[in-house]
Write an enzyme that holds these catalytic residues in place. Structure first.
Site, PDB file in Angstrom:
ATOM      1  N   LEU A 113       0.873  -1.175   0.000  1.00 13.82           N
ATOM      2  CA  LEU A 113       0.000   0.000   0.000  1.00 13.82           C
ATOM      3  C   LEU A 113       0.908   1.222   0.000  1.00 13.82           C
ATOM      4  O   LEU A 113       1.937   1.224   0.699  1.00 13.82           O
ATOM      5  CB  LEU A 113      -0.887   0.015   1.252  1.00 13.82           C
ATOM      6  CG  LEU A 113      -2.019  -1.007   1.313  1.00 13.82           C
ATOM      7  CD1 LEU A 113      -2.576  -1.087   2.743  1.00 13.82           C
ATOM      8  CD2 LEU A 113      -3.137  -0.635   0.347  1.00 13.82           C
ATOM      9  N   ASP A 114       0.547   2.264  -0.750  1.00 15.40           N
ATOM     10  CA  ASP A 114       1.423   3.430  -0.765  1.00 15.40           C
ATOM     11  C   ASP A 114       1.357   4.156   0.575  1.00 15.40           C
ATOM     12  O   ASP A 114       0.498   3.883   1.421  1.00 15.40           O
ATOM     13  CB  ASP A 114       1.100   4.358  -1.938  1.00 15.40           C
ATOM     14  CG  ASP A 114      -0.312   4.915  -1.872  1.00 15.40           C
ATOM     15  OD1 ASP A 114      -0.648   5.527  -0.850  1.00 15.40           O
ATOM     16  OD2 ASP A 114      -1.079   4.746  -2.833  1.00 15.40           O
ATOM     17  N   LYS A 115       2.276   5.086   0.761  1.00 16.67           N
ATOM     18  CA  LYS A 115       2.457   5.736   2.069  1.00 16.67           C
ATOM     19  C   LYS A 115       1.175   6.408   2.551  1.00 16.67           C
ATOM     20  O   LYS A 115       0.843   6.355   3.745  1.00 16.67           O
ATOM     21  CB  LYS A 115       3.577   6.774   1.953  1.00 16.67           C
ATOM     22  CG  LYS A 115       3.845   7.571   3.217  1.00 16.67           C
ATOM     23  CD  LYS A 115       5.096   8.427   3.032  1.00 16.67           C
ATOM     24  CE  LYS A 115       5.294   9.393   4.202  1.00 16.67           C
ATOM     25  NZ  LYS A 115       4.407  10.551   4.111  1.00 16.67           N
ATOM     26  N   SER A 168      -1.889   5.604   1.901  1.00 17.70           N
ATOM     27  CA  SER A 168      -3.036   4.695   2.010  1.00 17.70           C
ATOM     28  C   SER A 168      -2.985   3.886   3.296  1.00 17.70           C
ATOM     29  O   SER A 168      -1.919   3.699   3.885  1.00 17.70           O
ATOM     30  CB  SER A 168      -3.078   3.754   0.800  1.00 17.70           C
ATOM     31  OG  SER A 168      -3.212   4.498  -0.391  1.00 17.70           O
TER      32      SER A 168
END
Length: 260
Positions: free
Chosen positions: A101-103, A105
């Site tokens: 998951l990106d930072k 999210s």
């Protein structure tokens, strides 16, 4: 047991990662370098990665509810907080995350030391559903849904959503089977929206609304088996929206070419 599988069971990464370790010449069995991926490890063999003896570990499976602001990395070069600050490796040995998951999210992510399991869950051919709740910067126009489901060509590749449901004017439920980088944010930006909040709430059959943000728990045997099964079988593909029919361009049967 084949050497790449042995190394994966020792928590050194996925089988594909371990194949690279073997090819690099850093793996030794009984003090002899092995580079042949077909090499098998016998029970009395001593396997080393460099000088370090490696042995299979008991598999560990963890479900983490990632907060926004943490990166999915074991060692961030910028010194940012990582998900492994929330699940200390000293207690479970070396773990790696399944997908990412990106930072910005939040939501569910699985951690494990089982390379085979991670490979199975992330391989594109298995197409496991992942469900997200998405908050936008303005009310969403449902007429955008067919375009998102047909797919959009982005710099990261051809991206499509399996389904999109409007939960409230600014909140969507999105289901993906792809795992392209920042896919939901990029796709929605391409049709005129900015994502203000993104939370993954389900991975295949796995969800846990009671797991608080920033907390983790081990997966039980049934949950691990269900995830394996979903990766084996995949899920049936939803019916794609039909494109509107174009007006007919055929000449009426009674029409004739003008005589010369």
């Amino acid at each position: 047991m084949r050497i790449n599988r042995y190394l994966a069971a020792a928590g050194l990464g996925s089988r594909r990662d371990c194949e690279e370790l073997v090819r690099s010449g850093r793996v030794l069995i009984n003090n002899a370098v092995v580079t042949n991926l077909a090499t098998k490890v016998e029970p009395d063999d001593v396997v080393r990665l460099g000088r370090k003896v490696v042995r299979p570990q008991l598999p560990v499976y963890i479900l983490l509810n990632k907060p926004a602001g943490y990166v999915c990395s074991a060692d961030d070069e910028l010194g940012r907080k990582t998900i492994f600050d929330l699940v200390p490796a000293s207690k479970h040995g070396r773990l790696f995350h399944v997908g990412r998951l990106d930072k910005e999210s939040a939501g569910l992510i699985v951690l494990t030391n089982d390379g085979d399991f991670a490979d199975r869950l992330t391989h594109p051919s298995h197409q496991i559903d992942k469900e997200y709740e998405v908050v936008l910067d303005k009310p969403f126009d449902p007429e955008r849904i067919p375009k998102l489901q047909r797919g959009i060509t982005l710099e990261i590749g051809r991206a499509r959503m399996e389904s999109v449901h409007v939960l409230s004017p600014r909140v969507l439920k999105v289901i993906l089977r792809q795992g392209l980088k920042r896919q939901i944010r990029e796709m929605l930006f391409a049709v005129g929206y900015r994502v203000e909040k993104l939370v993954r709430v389900r991975i295949g059959p796995l969800s846990d609304p009671r797991l608080k943000t920033g907390y983790w728990r081990p997966l039980d045997r049934e949950e691990v088996a269900a995830l394996r099964a979903s990766a084996t079988k995949g899920s049936p593909k939803p019916e794609r929206p039909k494109a509107p029919k174009r007006p007919s361009t055929r000449r009426p049967s009674s029409a004739r070419r003008p005589s010369k």
